[in-house]
Design a protein around this motif. Structure first.
Motif, PDB file in Angstrom:
ATOM      1  N   LEU A 329       1.795   6.654  12.658  1.00 29.86           N
ATOM      2  CA  LEU A 329       2.845   7.324  13.427  1.00 29.86           C
ATOM      3  C   LEU A 329       2.638   7.160  14.931  1.00 29.86           C
ATOM      4  N   LEU A 330       1.455   6.713  15.325  1.00 34.02           N
ATOM      5  CA  LEU A 330       1.185   6.528  16.756  1.00 34.02           C
ATOM      6  C   LEU A 330       1.417   5.074  17.183  1.00 34.02           C
ATOM      7  N   PHE A 331       1.377   4.161  16.210  1.00 34.14           N
ATOM      8  CA  PHE A 331       1.584   2.741  16.533  1.00 34.14           C
ATOM      9  C   PHE A 331       3.084   2.458  16.686  1.00 34.14           C
ATOM     10  N   LYS A 332       3.401   1.557  17.618  1.00 34.53           N
ATOM     11  CA  LYS A 332       4.807   1.179  17.808  1.00 34.53           C
ATOM     12  C   LYS A 332       5.280   0.256  16.697  1.00 34.53           C
ATOM     13  N   ASP A 333       4.345  -0.416  16.054  1.00 35.50           N
ATOM     14  CA  ASP A 333       4.726  -1.400  15.046  1.00 35.50           C
ATOM     15  C   ASP A 333       3.638  -1.413  13.967  1.00 35.50           C
ATOM     16  N   ARG A 334       3.880  -2.142  12.872  1.00 35.02           N
ATOM     17  CA  ARG A 334       2.851  -2.201  11.832  1.00 35.02           C
ATOM     18  C   ARG A 334       2.751  -3.625  11.291  1.00 35.02           C
ATOM     19  N   ILE A 335       1.648  -3.876  10.593  1.00 34.79           N
ATOM     20  CA  ILE A 335       1.414  -5.223  10.046  1.00 34.79           C
ATOM     21  C   ILE A 335       1.610  -5.225   8.537  1.00 34.79           C
ATOM     22  N   THR A 336       2.210  -4.169   8.017  1.00 32.73           N
ATOM     23  CA  THR A 336       2.514  -4.127   6.587  1.00 32.73           C
ATOM     24  C   THR A 336       4.026  -4.010   6.417  1.00 32.73           C
ATOM     25  N   VAL A 337       4.506  -4.503   5.285  1.00 32.49           N
ATOM     26  CA  VAL A 337       5.942  -4.427   5.005  1.00 32.49           C
ATOM     27  C   VAL A 337       6.312  -2.966   4.751  1.00 32.49           C
ATOM     28  N   ASN A 338       5.515  -2.310   3.921  1.00 31.53           N
ATOM     29  CA  ASN A 338       5.747  -0.881   3.643  1.00 31.53           C
ATOM     30  C   ASN A 338       4.850  -0.035   4.543  1.00 31.53           C
ATOM     31  N   ARG A 365       0.271 -12.421  12.586  1.00 33.15           N
ATOM     32  CA  ARG A 365       0.260 -13.586  13.493  1.00 33.15           C
ATOM     33  C   ARG A 365       0.685 -13.176  14.900  1.00 33.15           C
ATOM     34  N   HIS A 366       1.718 -12.338  14.962  1.00 30.17           N
ATOM     35  CA  HIS A 366       2.273 -11.927  16.252  1.00 30.17           C
ATOM     36  C   HIS A 366       1.256 -11.157  17.090  1.00 30.17           C
ATOM     37  N   TYR A 367       0.496 -10.249  16.448  1.00 32.69           N
ATOM     38  CA  TYR A 367      -0.410  -9.385  17.213  1.00 32.69           C
ATOM     39  C   TYR A 367      -1.844  -9.907  17.280  1.00 32.69           C
TER      40      TYR A 367
END
Ligand code: MUC
Ligand code: MG
Length: 376
Positions: A329-338, A365-367
């Motif tokens: 909830l603190l991250f702007k984005d995630r590396i998982t689909v779900n 890859r992006h991060y």
């Protein structure tokens, strides 16, 4: 199926707002991700995080990667991930310390072993006791007014009713005022705790904890530097408010000494600190046997690392202080689909195979820092 490769990536993912601790303000969190692939091409994934480079503890993302690549990976290649306990026992003989490095490879092997059996990872850890667990949030915007607004909003959304306040930066007396204002605003609806992240000396701690205890704070986390075990014991003896060991509670040996000499009276569990999920269970057992309360802590991992914490916390009988695996909830984005699901002040334990998270390779890859060339 034997392990064919171990890939370690460092990723930097921005946070939704600055997260201010006594020693560092997080605006982008650096996580270390492990991908372990077997000969059939099945992958196990896991994540650990440090806070502010080496400012929380000795581990840094760069050292974690270097030490895995050089010293741990050779123990894994060609081995069966189902033997994760045996492999980690061998690693413990060959590599001292390096708990974060050990945690991420152990967890990736557990994810892989569980996926190969098509079962949730918690089944390999003894099975789950909880379907969901209470979830604290950390108020750490650096601004009292903003923290109060945030707390009110989160109470209304039924997301959190335990708030941990990050204090210890700047004037200790102002720290106390900050906490008391937040208790005055939301203390009738929420439990308020504080984390000092080692920032005080014993004299300041004596003054501040008295004021915080009188003001209704319900737990004080790591008020003194890790080395000051005896000071922690004196605070524990003096105050009624629980004193939690976090940075000082790493290996099973540390935790045994902490419980034996009562250098605190509750423990923040964190799989990264303890060296993996199996070690976390051992630490929890020592705490339980000595009557210490437990907190399901976080190093502020994203959805992947938080799901691994959820898997092991689900198998531990009691969390007197709830959990704080709010990282996603603190991250702007995630590396998982779900993503992890949060409902009615609790985090739901994921039930999918492994840790129940599906990796989004494009996001990895992006991060990822400079290793994305090997990410296929
Ligand atoms: C810590 O010291 O507990 C956990 C929650 C949070 O906001 O920071 C971390 C680290
Ligand atoms: Mg802490």
């Amino acid at each position: 199926m034997k392990i064919r490769s171990v890939d370690i990536y460092i990723l930097d993912i921005p946070t939704v707002r600055p997260h201010q601790l006594s020693m560092h303000t997080i605006t982008a969190q650096s996580i270390v991700v492990a991908r372990i692939t077997n000969e059939g091409g099945l992958e196990g994934w896991a994540e650990v995080a440090t806070i502010g480079g080496a400012s929380y503890g000795e581990g840094t993302p760069e050292a974690i990667k270097a030490n895995i690549d050089q010293y741990i990976t050779p123990h894994l290649l060609g081995r069966n991930p189902n033997d994760f306990s045996k492999i980690m026992f061998e690693v413990s003989k060959a590599v001292r310390g390096n708990h974060f490095a050990k945690a991420v490879v152990e967890e990736a092997m557990i994810d892989l072993a569980a996926k190969s059996k098509n079962i949730p990872a918690y089944e390999l850890l003894g099975g789950k006791i909880h379907d969901s667990l209470p979830l604290a949030w950390t108020l750490a915007s650096g601004d009292t007014g903003r923290d109060i607004e945030e707390a009110k909003e989160l109470l209304q959304q039924k997301r959190h009713k335990i708030f941990k306040l990050k204090i210890g930066k700047g004037d200790p007396y102002k720290n106390v005022e900050h906490v008391l204002k937040i208790i005055a605003a939301v203390g009738d609806q929420a439990r308020v705790t504080v984390d000092v992240n080692q920032a005080w000396d014993e004299t300041i701690a004596n003054y501040c904890i008295e004021a915080l205890q009188d003001g209704g704070v319900s737990m004080v986390e790591q008020p003194l530097p890790t080395w000051n075990y005896e000071g922690m014991a004196r605070l524990t003896e003096r105050f009624k408010v629980p004193i939690m060991a976090d940075e000082s509670a790493n290996s099973v040996h540390d935790v045994f000494q902490i419980t034996k000499h009562r250098y605190g009276n509750c423990i923040a569990l964190k799989p990264c600190k303890h060296g993996g999920l199996m070690e976390t269970k051992k630490v929890a057992a020592i705490a339980e046997g000595s009557g210490f309360g437990l907190y399901g802590g976080t190093m502020i991992e994203s959805s992947l690392g938080s799901a691994a914490c959820a898997a092991v916390y689900a198998t531990i009988s009691e969390f007197e202080f709830g959990t704080e695996i709010f990282g996603p909830l603190l991250f702007k984005d995630r590396i998982t689909v779900n993503d992890l699901q949060f409902e009615n002040f609790e985090v739901i334990i994921p039930d999918g195979p492994g840790f129940g998270m599906e990796i989004d390779l494009d996001k990895v890859r992006h991060y990822a820092r400079d290793y994305s060339y090997s990410l296929s």
